[in-house]
Design a protein around this motif. Structure first.
Motif, PDB file in Angstrom:
ATOM      1  N   GLY A   1       0.750  -1.185  -0.167  1.00 35.26           N
ATOM      2  CA  GLY A   1       0.077   0.074  -0.018  1.00 35.26           C
ATOM      3  C   GLY A   1       0.646   1.256  -0.112  1.00 35.26           C
ATOM      4  O   GLY A   1       0.248   2.440   0.186  1.00 35.26           O
ATOM      5  N   GLU A   2       2.417   1.320  -0.172  1.00 31.50           N
ATOM      6  CA  GLU A   2       2.890   2.607  -0.199  1.00 31.50           C
ATOM      7  C   GLU A   2       2.449   3.286  -0.990  1.00 31.50           C
ATOM      8  O   GLU A   2       2.500   4.687  -0.700  1.00 31.50           O
ATOM      9  N   LEU A   3       1.964   2.828  -2.316  1.00 29.33           N
ATOM     10  CA  LEU A   3       1.661   3.945  -3.341  1.00 29.33           C
ATOM     11  C   LEU A   3       0.615   4.891  -2.978  1.00 29.33           C
ATOM     12  O   LEU A   3       0.027   5.739  -3.396  1.00 29.33           O
ATOM     13  N   ASP A   4      -0.505   4.289  -2.070  1.00 25.61           N
ATOM     14  CA  ASP A   4      -1.668   5.067  -1.536  1.00 25.61           C
ATOM     15  C   ASP A   4      -1.301   5.648  -0.191  1.00 25.61           C
ATOM     16  O   ASP A   4      -2.383   6.129   0.301  1.00 25.61           O
ATOM     17  N   THR A   5      -0.404   5.759   0.437  1.00 22.32           N
ATOM     18  CA  THR A   5      -0.143   6.196   1.612  1.00 22.32           C
ATOM     19  C   THR A   5       0.354   7.556   1.382  1.00 22.32           C
ATOM     20  O   THR A   5       1.192   7.770   0.528  1.00 22.32           O
ATOM     21  N   PRO A   6       0.069   8.496   2.229  1.00 23.03           N
ATOM     22  CA  PRO A   6       0.780   9.984   2.207  1.00 23.03           C
ATOM     23  C   PRO A   6       2.353   9.871   2.427  1.00 23.03           C
ATOM     24  O   PRO A   6       2.800   9.168   3.009  1.00 23.03           O
ATOM     25  N   TYR A   7       2.952  10.842   1.654  1.00 21.91           N
ATOM     26  CA  TYR A   7       4.228  11.072   1.706  1.00 21.91           C
ATOM     27  C   TYR A   7       4.524  12.136   2.968  1.00 21.91           C
ATOM     28  O   TYR A   7       3.872  13.140   2.953  1.00 21.91           O
TER      29      TYR A   7
ATOM     30  N   ALA B   1      -0.690   6.739  -8.677  1.00 23.05           N
ATOM     31  CA  ALA B   1      -0.389   6.423  -7.253  1.00 23.05           C
ATOM     32  C   ALA B   1      -0.843   7.513  -6.588  1.00 23.05           C
ATOM     33  O   ALA B   1      -0.703   8.742  -6.702  1.00 23.05           O
ATOM     34  N   ARG B   2      -1.604   7.588  -5.463  1.00 25.64           N
ATOM     35  CA  ARG B   2      -2.202   8.594  -4.650  1.00 25.64           C
ATOM     36  C   ARG B   2      -1.197   9.442  -4.075  1.00 25.64           C
ATOM     37  O   ARG B   2      -1.166  10.639  -3.668  1.00 25.64           O
ATOM     38  N   ARG B   3      -0.077   8.584  -3.576  1.00 27.23           N
ATOM     39  CA  ARG B   3       0.982   9.316  -2.944  1.00 27.23           C
ATOM     40  C   ARG B   3       1.640  10.449  -3.710  1.00 27.23           C
ATOM     41  O   ARG B   3       1.647  11.490  -3.223  1.00 27.23           O
ATOM     42  N   LEU B   4       1.957  10.010  -4.975  1.00 22.83           N
ATOM     43  CA  LEU B   4       2.633  10.829  -5.873  1.00 22.83           C
ATOM     44  C   LEU B   4       1.647  12.082  -6.233  1.00 22.83           C
ATOM     45  O   LEU B   4       1.756  13.325  -6.546  1.00 22.83           O
ATOM     46  N   ALA B   5       0.277  11.712  -6.580  1.00 23.56           N
ATOM     47  CA  ALA B   5      -0.421  12.710  -7.144  1.00 23.56           C
ATOM     48  C   ALA B   5      -0.758  13.843  -5.865  1.00 23.56           C
ATOM     49  O   ALA B   5      -1.078  14.816  -6.025  1.00 23.56           O
ATOM     50  N   GLY B   6      -0.558  13.018  -4.604  1.00 22.43           N
ATOM     51  CA  GLY B   6      -0.930  14.168  -3.524  1.00 22.43           C
ATOM     52  C   GLY B   6       0.084  15.010  -3.326  1.00 22.43           C
ATOM     53  O   GLY B   6       0.039  16.233  -2.909  1.00 22.43           O
ATOM     54  N   ILE B   7       1.311  14.589  -3.487  1.00 17.20           N
ATOM     55  CA  ILE B   7       2.408  15.527  -3.437  1.00 17.20           C
ATOM     56  C   ILE B   7       2.210  16.627  -4.542  1.00 17.20           C
ATOM     57  O   ILE B   7       2.569  17.664  -4.449  1.00 17.20           O
ATOM     58  N   ALA B   8       1.806  16.437  -5.697  1.00 13.27           N
ATOM     59  CA  ALA B   8       1.735  17.397  -6.750  1.00 13.27           C
ATOM     60  C   ALA B   8       0.486  18.030  -6.432  1.00 13.27           C
ATOM     61  O   ALA B   8       0.733  19.432  -6.485  1.00 13.27           O
TER      62      ALA B   8
END
Length: 278
Positions: free
Chosen positions: A10-16, A94-101
């Motif tokens: 689930g790393e790709l969906d967890t916040p950075y 990935a929500r992690r990457l999109a969330g950073i964006a």
């Protein structure tokens, strides 16, 4: 590969958790950021072979490097791999990457413009100075690219480099990536005293840069391809703009059916992150 099982579930969906409180302001000032540990080495190792196999399968550039122009020597380029492979789709979405964006742009939600794999072969040439948004028929500057290397990227492999603050400069925005853009933008970056930030990337690091940030890369003097996955994110409320050049006219194909003035709510441009539903 044994390393694939080491990728955190689930790393790709967890916040950075690595963004500073001033991240959006810093990004607005500098036009780029180099973040450490965006993904774990295990996650990169899981997805690199999948992306690489799709690049090999879909690549249409078969001329020797010596017979290509400057753009062709810069990298092999394959786009929208997410449509070709479910595992690549997991990485691109990935929500992690999109969330950073979204956080860097200061918007509540981002949607996909498209992805691109950019592979600089051993012996591959420079990536000329340019700004990505020259190609994008979009109504605002609320858009960015993640530059995600799929291996450790030392200086001799040609990591992406950024001119700090250059997104504030209107000069040169009419230039496609070319020998001319290399000559003219290299000169103006020096004349305007923009810092040319050239840094190696550790495995799991990623760069994010605004659409109008001038950037470039050196040649790949290493013995292995410089393998990079990129994703272009845009403000979910951005609208299609009237093209200002032929490249922007062609780029409207990334938003099929969306008319000028409309939000590109198309099957190719899904919302990848929305803080209101996170």
């Amino acid at each position: 590969m044994t390393t694939a099982t080491q990728a955190p579930i689930g790393e790709l969906d967890t916040p950075y958790e690595g963004l500073a409180p001033t991240a959006a302001a810093d990004f607005n000032r500098d036009g780029f950021v180099h973040l450490s540990g965006v993904l774990s080495p295990g996650t990169v190792a899981r997805y690199e072979p999948v992306v690489t196999s799709e690049v090999i399968r879909l690549n249409t550039q078969h001329l020797p490097l010596s017979e290509r122009d400057t753009y062709g020597r810069a990298f092999l380029q394959v786009s929208n791999l997410w449509q070709e492979n479910e595992e690549v789709r997991q990485l691109v979405f990935a929500r992690r990457l999109a969330g950073i964006a979204a956080a860097l742009l200061g918007v509540h939600a981002v949607r996909l413009y498209h992805d691109q794999a950019l592979y600089k072969e051993p012996g591959g040439g420079i990536t000329p100075w340019h700004a990505d948004q020259y190609y994008w028929p979009l109504s605002s500057d609320r858009c960015l690219t993640i530059w995600l290397p799929l291996q450790e990227t030392p200086l001799d492999m040609g990591p992406l480099a950024f001119a700090r603050g250059s997104h504030q400069l209107s000069y040169g925005r009419e230039l496609p990536i070319s020998d001319e853009s290399e000559t003219r933008l290299r000169r103006v970056v020096a004349e305007q005293d923009f810092e040319d930030v050239v840094e190696p990337f550790a495995l799991g690091d990623a760069g994010f840069h605004r659409g109008w940030t001038f950037h470039h890369a050196g040649p790949n003097r290493g013995t292995h391809p410089r393998r990079v996955m990129t994703v272009i994110y845009m403000d979910a409320d951005i609208r299609v703009a009237a093209p200002t050049n032929d490249n922007q006219t062609r780029d409207r194909a990334w938003m099929p059916g969306a008319e000028v003035g409309q939000i590109p709510r198309t099957p190719l441009n899904p919302v990848l992150y929305d803080s209101r539903t996170a």
